[in-house]
Design an enzyme around this catalytic site. Sequence first.
Site, PDB file in Angstrom:
ATOM      1  N   ARG A 162       0.837  -1.217   0.000  1.00  0.00           N
ATOM      2  CA  ARG A 162       0.000   0.000   0.000  1.00  0.00           C
ATOM      3  C   ARG A 162       0.869   1.263   0.000  1.00  0.00           C
ATOM      4  NH1 ARG A 162      -2.837  -3.686  -0.850  1.00  0.00           N
ATOM      5  NH2 ARG A 162      -4.824  -4.192   0.115  1.00  0.00           N
ATOM      6  N   SER A 232     -10.925  -0.711   3.406  1.00  0.00           N
ATOM      7  CA  SER A 232     -10.124  -0.919   4.631  1.00  0.00           C
ATOM      8  C   SER A 232      -9.613   0.427   5.136  1.00  0.00           C
ATOM      9  CB  SER A 232      -8.917  -1.803   4.330  1.00  0.00           C
ATOM     10  OG  SER A 232      -9.342  -2.984   3.719  1.00  0.00           O
ATOM     11  N   GLU A 328      -5.066   3.835   6.065  1.00  0.00           N
ATOM     12  CA  GLU A 328      -4.850   3.610   4.633  1.00  0.00           C
ATOM     13  C   GLU A 328      -5.345   4.802   3.796  1.00  0.00           C
ATOM     14  OE1 GLU A 328      -5.591  -0.490   3.081  1.00  0.00           O
ATOM     15  OE2 GLU A 328      -6.570   0.600   1.457  1.00  0.00           O
TER      16      GLU A 328
HETATM   17  C1  LIG Z   1     -15.370  -0.382  -0.900  1.00  0.00           C
HETATM   18  C2  LIG Z   1     -13.903  -0.143  -1.143  1.00  0.00           C
HETATM   19  C3  LIG Z   1     -13.044  -1.226  -1.322  1.00  0.00           C
HETATM   20  C4  LIG Z   1     -11.684  -1.024  -1.551  1.00  0.00           C
HETATM   21  N1  LIG Z   1     -10.879  -2.101  -1.733  1.00  0.00           N
HETATM   22  C5  LIG Z   1      -9.560  -1.955  -1.965  1.00  0.00           C
HETATM   23  C6  LIG Z   1      -8.703  -3.084  -2.155  1.00  0.00           C
HETATM   24  O1  LIG Z   1      -9.147  -4.239  -2.158  1.00  0.00           O
HETATM   25  N2  LIG Z   1      -7.380  -2.857  -2.361  1.00  0.00           N
HETATM   26  C7  LIG Z   1      -6.868  -1.596  -2.404  1.00  0.00           C
HETATM   27  O2  LIG Z   1      -5.649  -1.468  -2.607  1.00  0.00           O
HETATM   28  N3  LIG Z   1      -7.641  -0.505  -2.233  1.00  0.00           N
HETATM   29  C8  LIG Z   1      -8.977  -0.652  -2.011  1.00  0.00           C
HETATM   30  N4  LIG Z   1      -9.772   0.457  -1.820  1.00  0.00           N
HETATM   31  C9  LIG Z   1      -9.180   1.800  -1.848  1.00  0.00           C
HETATM   32  C10 LIG Z   1      -9.316   2.533  -3.209  1.00  0.00           C
HETATM   33  O3  LIG Z   1     -10.247   1.906  -4.035  1.00  0.00           O
HETATM   34  C11 LIG Z   1      -7.984   2.617  -3.953  1.00  0.00           C
HETATM   35  O4  LIG Z   1      -7.002   3.235  -3.158  1.00  0.00           O
HETATM   36  C12 LIG Z   1      -8.095   3.396  -5.277  1.00  0.00           C
HETATM   37  O5  LIG Z   1      -6.916   3.226  -6.035  1.00  0.00           O
HETATM   38  C13 LIG Z   1      -8.368   4.887  -5.066  1.00  0.00           C
HETATM   39  O6  LIG Z   1      -8.685   5.427  -6.340  1.00  0.00           O
HETATM   40  P1  LIG Z   1      -9.402   6.846  -6.488  1.00  0.00           P
HETATM   41  O7  LIG Z   1      -9.380   7.177  -7.939  1.00  0.00           O
HETATM   42  O8  LIG Z   1     -10.716   6.828  -5.839  1.00  0.00           O
HETATM   43  O9  LIG Z   1      -8.380   7.784  -5.719  1.00  0.00           O
HETATM   44  P2  LIG Z   1      -8.661   9.054  -4.776  1.00  0.00           P
HETATM   45  O10 LIG Z   1      -9.328   8.580  -3.527  1.00  0.00           O
HETATM   46  O11 LIG Z   1      -9.327  10.134  -5.526  1.00  0.00           O
HETATM   47  O12 LIG Z   1      -7.173   9.484  -4.448  1.00  0.00           O
HETATM   48  C14 LIG Z   1      -6.335   8.649  -3.671  1.00  0.00           C
HETATM   49  C15 LIG Z   1      -4.929   9.261  -3.664  1.00  0.00           C
HETATM   50  O13 LIG Z   1      -4.375   9.217  -4.971  1.00  0.00           O
HETATM   51  C16 LIG Z   1      -4.007  10.518  -5.407  1.00  0.00           C
HETATM   52  N5  LIG Z   1      -4.309  10.592  -6.850  1.00  0.00           N
HETATM   53  C17 LIG Z   1      -5.474  10.335  -7.451  1.00  0.00           C
HETATM   54  N6  LIG Z   1      -5.367  10.459  -8.788  1.00  0.00           N
HETATM   55  C18 LIG Z   1      -4.081  10.819  -9.023  1.00  0.00           C
HETATM   56  C19 LIG Z   1      -3.330  11.130 -10.204  1.00  0.00           C
HETATM   57  N7  LIG Z   1      -3.878  11.093 -11.430  1.00  0.00           N
HETATM   58  N8  LIG Z   1      -2.026  11.488 -10.061  1.00  0.00           N
HETATM   59  C20 LIG Z   1      -1.438  11.536  -8.847  1.00  0.00           C
HETATM   60  N9  LIG Z   1      -2.096  11.263  -7.697  1.00  0.00           N
HETATM   61  C21 LIG Z   1      -3.395  10.905  -7.781  1.00  0.00           C
HETATM   62  C22 LIG Z   1      -4.859  11.478  -4.592  1.00  0.00           C
HETATM   63  O14 LIG Z   1      -4.239  12.741  -4.486  1.00  0.00           O
HETATM   64  C23 LIG Z   1      -4.915  10.748  -3.267  1.00  0.00           C
HETATM   65  O15 LIG Z   1      -3.712  10.993  -2.553  1.00  0.00           O
HETATM   66  C24 LIG Z   1     -11.158   0.289  -1.603  1.00  0.00           C
HETATM   67  C25 LIG Z   1     -12.024   1.390  -1.430  1.00  0.00           C
HETATM   68  C26 LIG Z   1     -13.378   1.174  -1.213  1.00  0.00           C
HETATM   69  C27 LIG Z   1     -14.289   2.352  -1.068  1.00  0.00           C
END
Ligand SMILES: Cc1cc2nc3c(=O)[nH]c(=O)nc-3n(C[C@H](O)[C@H](O)[C@H](O)COP(=O)(O)OP(=O)(O)OC[C@H]3O[C@@H](n4cnc5c(N)ncnc54)[C@H](O)[C@@H]3O)c2cc1C
Length: 334
Positions: A162, A232, A328
């Site tokens: 992570r 998580s 996380e």
């Molecule tokens: C129900 C649920 C289940 C999940 N299960 C998992 C799992 O099994 N495994 C896992 O690893 N994660 C899991 N996650 C967490 C999440 O899905 C991941 O971390 C995902 O990659 C976040 O993507 P996002 O586009 O929503 O990012 P955001 O929440 O919008 O951003 C997350 C971070 O990334 C940065 N960011 C976003 N886009 C960019 C970009 N283009 N360039 C640079 N930085 C950027 C943001 O600034 C922030 O720091 C889960 C979340 C939920 C709600």
Amino acid sequence: MSLESLRKDLSSSNTMALPCVAEQFFELSSEQAISDFFYAHPEDVLILGGGSNVVLPPVIQRPVVQVVNHTLECIARDLDHVVVKVGASVVWDELVAWAVENSYYGLENLSLIPGSVGAAPVQNIGAYGVELKDLLKSVRAFDRVQRVFVDLSNERCCFGYRDSIFKRECGRYVISEVVLRLARKAQFVLEYGELKTLSHEANLSLSKVRDTVIGVRSAKLPDPKVIPNTGSFFKNPVISRSTCEVLKQRFPSLVCYPAGEGSMKLAAGWLIENAGLKGYVQGNASVHDKQALVLTNQGGAQQQDIIRLASYVEDKIKDLYGIELEQEPILIRD
Ligand SMILES: Cc1cc2nc3c(=O)[nH]c(=O)nc-3n(C[C@H](O)[C@H](O)[C@H](O)COP(=O)(O)OP(=O)(O)OC[C@H]3O[C@@H](n4cnc5c(N)ncnc54)[C@H](O)[C@@H]3O)c2cc1C
């Protein structure tokens, strides 16, 4: 080139459904737009993807940027592999579905993870024994320090559990594309959890693995559209083998796995549940009553409520086991 900023309500753009207004919101849809914008805005900027791993404050004064890049194309192939270039704004699970439809192997265990492709390298998303780093060839990003686009190899992304350079040097890199190398011949990872049951199946298909992952995840994790959450909330703590043995004597049912030389990974969900916190409600926030690793917005919670509940859980875990939990999702301050 000047870009128009919008005031934008982000309350429905984050899976925790926290009320949040961005005072200045920008969409950047080309490399030129990205570099022009960051030349004009050297100040702190929040880059937002799908909002599924952030805990947002009620107001964000600094600029909030979303990268718009829907690229999805094969750029090379041989008998065994295909190399795929994917834009930051492609929805992660749509990419997985596309790979499965086209018989490209590797992403299926990462089915149904919410969010965008651009955010996937940030925390090196992982599930069921597969991490993004296992498939990633390189990341194309605007480097705000050098003020140029760079192509970072897998090695230069410094991936960990992570973790990545993008998390450690938060705000430095604006990811616009991700390049993945997927297999064209069947190779499944079925050592984890419920996927083990598939390992004896003859003629196992990609879609069977994807459907199984979706089934297991849907049964275990609350759907953010119904119960707002960020998945998580705490990382699984990694501790030394000797500390783990001491804990195991005190708590014989402790859930732990080997995590490299001399280290063990503890199941944070077990630590929280065993501390009696599963289902614990504090104001408008709660520890989910079916999955203790997930904090939820019960309706009407603000960032402060989630912070308070998270600290309460962390304090209890520290008192009971002497273990410090690490969060996380990324706490966004303004
Ligand atoms: C129900 C649920 C289940 C999940 N299960 C998992 C799992 O099994 N495994 C896992 O690893 N994660 C899991 N996650 C967490 C999440 O899905 C991941 O971390 C995902 O990659 C976040 O993507 P996002 O586009 O929503 O990012 P955001 O929440 O919008 O951003 C997350 C971070 O990334 C940065 N960011 C976003 N886009 C960019 C970009 N283009 N360039 C640079 N930085 C950027 C943001 O600034 C922030 O720091 C889960 C979340 C939920 C709600």
